[in-house]
Design a protein around this motif. Structure first.
Motif, mmCIF file in Angstrom:
data_model
loop_
_atom_site.group_PDB
_atom_site.id
_atom_site.type_symbol
_atom_site.label_atom_id
_atom_site.label_comp_id
_atom_site.label_asym_id
_atom_site.label_seq_id
_atom_site.Cartn_x
_atom_site.Cartn_y
_atom_site.Cartn_z
ATOM 1 N N GLN A 58 0.830 -1.207 0.000
ATOM 2 C CA GLN A 58 0.000 0.000 0.000
ATOM 3 C C GLN A 58 0.868 1.262 0.000
ATOM 4 O O GLN A 58 0.530 2.257 -0.641
ATOM 5 N N LEU A 59 1.997 1.216 0.704
ATOM 6 C CA LEU A 59 2.920 2.356 0.681
ATOM 7 C C LEU A 59 3.500 2.558 -0.722
ATOM 8 O O LEU A 59 3.684 3.692 -1.169
ATOM 9 N N ASN A 60 3.796 1.441 -1.412
ATOM 10 C CA ASN A 60 4.281 1.553 -2.794
ATOM 11 C C ASN A 60 3.223 2.200 -3.685
ATOM 12 O O ASN A 60 3.528 3.044 -4.537
ATOM 13 N N GLY A 61 1.960 1.792 -3.510
ATOM 14 C CA GLY A 61 0.861 2.413 -4.275
ATOM 15 C C GLY A 61 0.765 3.905 -3.973
ATOM 16 O O GLY A 61 0.591 4.733 -4.885
ATOM 17 N N LEU A 62 0.881 4.249 -2.698
ATOM 18 C CA LEU A 62 0.869 5.660 -2.300
ATOM 19 C C LEU A 62 2.042 6.398 -2.948
ATOM 20 O O LEU A 62 1.894 7.505 -3.458
ATOM 21 N N SER A 63 3.201 5.767 -2.949
ATOM 22 C CA SER A 63 4.388 6.367 -3.548
ATOM 23 C C SER A 63 4.167 6.650 -5.030
ATOM 24 O O SER A 63 4.518 7.730 -5.523
ATOM 25 N N HIS A 64 3.567 5.709 -5.764
ATOM 26 C CA HIS A 64 3.282 5.917 -7.190
ATOM 27 C C HIS A 64 2.291 7.067 -7.382
ATOM 28 O O HIS A 64 2.479 7.909 -8.264
ATOM 29 N N ASP A 65 1.247 7.095 -6.546
ATOM 30 C CA ASP A 65 0.257 8.187 -6.626
ATOM 31 C C ASP A 65 0.925 9.537 -6.372
ATOM 32 O O ASP A 65 0.658 10.515 -7.070
#
Length: 181
Positions: free
Chosen positions: A100-107
């Motif tokens: 989820q942190l990786n997804g946040l990072s991409h966003d």
């Protein structure tokens, strides 16, 4: 001579009667004026009493409206409290995983690409996370995991440090970053 005296007496009596009529008319005029003044005073008192009563009623209506608004707000807050997943779990269940942190990072990289390639944690929270979480009144972790996700690792960070650097550092620190909470 007697006729003259009689004539004088009649004139005097007529003058006295005329003076009495004038005096009675003056008194009657004064009484009428006093009655008009009293009626005007009473009318002013009635109008003042009506104005005070209207103001009292308006104040009561305003107070009733404020009480009704407060009651509705309390009901709304209670409904939010009951619906809010943060009230269903303890803080130890407010975790997010590395994926989820990786997804946040991409966003974040997509949103901040034009102005800043590497925003601070504070900027990400202020400009990205808070707007996403405000409507639901929950934290980002609860927004991502409403049923809760047990925390295993606690991360402390600098607010004005690099957000992407923080994510990169966590990835390097933990081999199981994708699944780690």
């Amino acid at each position: 001579e007697a006729l003259r005296e009689e004539e004088v007496r009649r004139k005097e009596q007529a003058q006295r009667q005329e003076a009495q009529r004038i005096e009675e008319a003056r008194r009657e005029a004064e009484e009428q004026e006093a009655l008009r003044e009293e009626e005007a005073r009473r009318k002013a008192q009635r109008q003042e009493a009506q104005r005070i009563e209207e103001a009292r009623r308006e104040a009561e209506e305003q107070e009733a409206l404020r009480e009704e608004e407060a009651r509705r707000e309390a009901q709304r807050q209670q409904a939010i409290f009951v619906r809010n997943p943060m009230n269903q779990n303890t803080a130890s269940d407010w975790g997010i995983c590395g994926r989820q942190l990786n997804g946040l990072s991409h966003d974040v990289q997509s949103q901040f690409r034009a102005d800043r390639a590497n925003p601070s944690v504070d900027s990400v929270v202020t400009e990205y996370i808070i707007p996403k979480c405000t409507t639901e009144s929950v934290s980002y972790a609860v927004l991502m995991n409403p049923q809760g996700l047990k925390c295993v690792t606690f991360v402390s960070h600098a607010w004005f440090g690099s957000f992407l650097g923080l994510i990169d550092g966590l990835q390097q620190c933990y081999e199981d970053f994708e699944t780690r909470v």
